[in-house]
Write a protein that holds these residues in place. Structure first.
Motif, PDB file in Angstrom:
ATOM      1  N   TYR A   1       1.098  -1.430  -0.023  1.00 11.37           N
ATOM      2  CA  TYR A   1      -0.057  -0.219  -0.361  1.00 11.37           C
ATOM      3  C   TYR A   1       0.865   1.368   0.195  1.00 11.37           C
ATOM      4  N   THR A   2       0.453   2.049  -1.164  1.00  8.31           N
ATOM      5  CA  THR A   2       1.405   3.400  -1.127  1.00  8.31           C
ATOM      6  C   THR A   2       1.088   4.397  -0.994  1.00  8.31           C
ATOM      7  N   PHE A   3       1.230   5.817   0.013  1.00  8.35           N
ATOM      8  CA  PHE A   3       0.169   6.775   0.429  1.00  8.35           C
ATOM      9  C   PHE A   3       2.040   8.292  -0.160  1.00  8.35           C
ATOM     10  N   ALA A   4       1.305   8.854  -0.850  1.00  7.53           N
ATOM     11  CA  ALA A   4       2.174  10.168  -1.218  1.00  7.53           C
ATOM     12  C   ALA A   4       1.520  11.652  -0.282  1.00  7.53           C
ATOM     13  N   ILE A   5       2.102  12.121   0.455  1.00  4.70           N
ATOM     14  CA  ILE A   5       1.183  13.141   1.309  1.00  4.70           C
ATOM     15  C   ILE A   5       1.583  14.384   1.063  1.00  4.70           C
ATOM     16  N   GLY A   6       1.632  15.422   1.227  1.00  2.64           N
ATOM     17  CA  GLY A   6       2.083  17.007   0.938  1.00  2.64           C
ATOM     18  C   GLY A   6       1.628  17.435   0.073  1.00  2.64           C
ATOM     19  N   GLU A   7       2.146  19.011  -0.026  1.00  4.57           N
ATOM     20  CA  GLU A   7       1.880  18.762  -1.296  1.00  4.57           C
ATOM     21  C   GLU A   7       2.770  18.734  -3.085  1.00  4.57           C
ATOM     22  N   TYR A   8       4.047  18.621  -2.088  1.00  8.55           N
ATOM     23  CA  TYR A   8       5.151  18.770  -3.249  1.00  8.55           C
ATOM     24  C   TYR A   8       5.664  16.740  -2.761  1.00  8.55           C
ATOM     25  N   SER A   9       4.351  16.228  -3.019  1.00  9.80           N
ATOM     26  CA  SER A   9       4.079  15.338  -3.251  1.00  9.80           C
ATOM     27  C   SER A   9       3.780  14.481  -4.053  1.00  9.80           C
ATOM     28  N   SER A  10       3.702  12.969  -4.895  1.00 12.60           N
ATOM     29  CA  SER A  10       3.234  12.841  -6.057  1.00 12.60           C
ATOM     30  C   SER A  10       3.427  12.060  -6.584  1.00 12.60           C
TER      31      SER A  10
ATOM     32  N   TYR B   1      -3.282   9.721  -3.082  1.00 16.13           N
ATOM     33  CA  TYR B   1      -1.911  11.269  -2.877  1.00 16.13           C
ATOM     34  C   TYR B   1      -3.254  11.823  -1.991  1.00 16.13           C
ATOM     35  N   LEU B   2      -3.079  12.501  -0.788  1.00 10.72           N
ATOM     36  CA  LEU B   2      -3.269  13.151   0.663  1.00 10.72           C
ATOM     37  C   LEU B   2      -2.578  14.515   0.636  1.00 10.72           C
ATOM     38  N   ASN B   3      -2.880  15.758  -0.153  1.00 10.70           N
ATOM     39  CA  ASN B   3      -2.668  17.193  -0.108  1.00 10.70           C
ATOM     40  C   ASN B   3      -1.894  16.895   1.592  1.00 10.70           C
ATOM     41  N   SER B   4      -2.746  16.932   2.612  1.00 13.21           N
ATOM     42  CA  SER B   4      -2.382  16.891   3.566  1.00 13.21           C
ATOM     43  C   SER B   4      -2.117  16.535   4.223  1.00 13.21           C
TER      44      SER B   4
END
Length: 230
Positions: free
Chosen positions: A149-158, A177-180
């Motif tokens: 399971y992969t999670f990209a968090i924050g506005e600078y991630s993708s 992808y979670l912006n916050s």
């Protein structure tokens, strides 16, 4: 067996975030994993867990001489909290996942557990100088029947192509992808402790009943999935 693979590159300490136990992204990561781990322990859903921190390299966390520990053991929280003061290099996805594979393979081959899952969290893109996630590694996870399971968090991630690919091929669904970063705790809880009312489906294949359950059914290679046009 759950394996937490946590980004501890420099950005998780320098980028701010609100709504988490502390001011930086690392606080969101640690807080979210602590929440999941506590729920796993309370529900007795897994026998043990492992933790991999990654920056330029992978750092498999030691629990008194072992890389495996019960989720209820107090050393888990202490180990997670200690990540606030460690590492801070670049971002090497492959290193973290290679370490996770090694742990999954050991646990499964030792007979300690019957299944493994990986939770991979990052707040940024992979450092291109460190190389992509190797397709052989992806297929190794597939062969182990280990979901990543992969999670990209924050506005600078993708969600990079690599992250999307490994989650899909290991049947863990889509990269999230979670912006916050503050959203991570709630999202993980929904993924792993959401509505579990549909746990199995019975399918008849060539006259034989084949149970499809949430515990590891895999569609055989080459199987065509039926659509509404069939």
């Amino acid at each position: 067996h759950f394996i937490y693979v946590i980004d501890v590159s420099g950005s998780v300490f320098s980028q701010g975030s609100t709504g988490c136990p502390g001011p930086a992204v690392i606080d969101c990561e640690v807080g979210a994993i602590q929440n999941v781990n506590t729920k796993l322990a309370d529900a007795s859903l897994v026998t043990n867990i492992s933790i991999v921190a990654f920056d330029d390299d992978a750092h498999i966390q030691d629990f008194g001489g072992s890389s495996f520990v019960a989720p209820s053991d107090p050393i888990v929280i202490a180990t997670l909290q200690a990540l606030h003061d460690a590492y801070a290099g670049n971002t090497n996805f492959a290193a973290g996942l290679e370490a996770a594979y090694s742990l999954a393979e050991t646990a499964l081959h030792d007979g300690t557990v019957t299944s493994t899952s990986v939770i991979f969290i990052t707040d940024g893109g992979m450092d291109e100088n460190l190389g992509p996630i190797n397709e052989d590694l992806v297929q190794a996870f597939v062969a182990l029947r280990t979901k990543v399971y992969t999670f990209a968090i924050g506005e600078y991630s993708s969600c990079s192509t690599d992250m999307i690919d490994i989650s899909r091929q290991t049947l863990a669904g889509e990269c999230a992808y979670l912006n916050s970063p503050a959203e991570l705790a709630g999202y993980l809880e929904a993924v792993f402790f959401g509505d579990r009312s549909l746990m199995s489906i019975d399918v008849t294949l060539d006259g034989l009943e084949v149970p499809i359950t949430s515990t590891g059914w895999k569609v055989p290679p080459g199987t065509r999935v039926l659509t509404e046009d069939d």
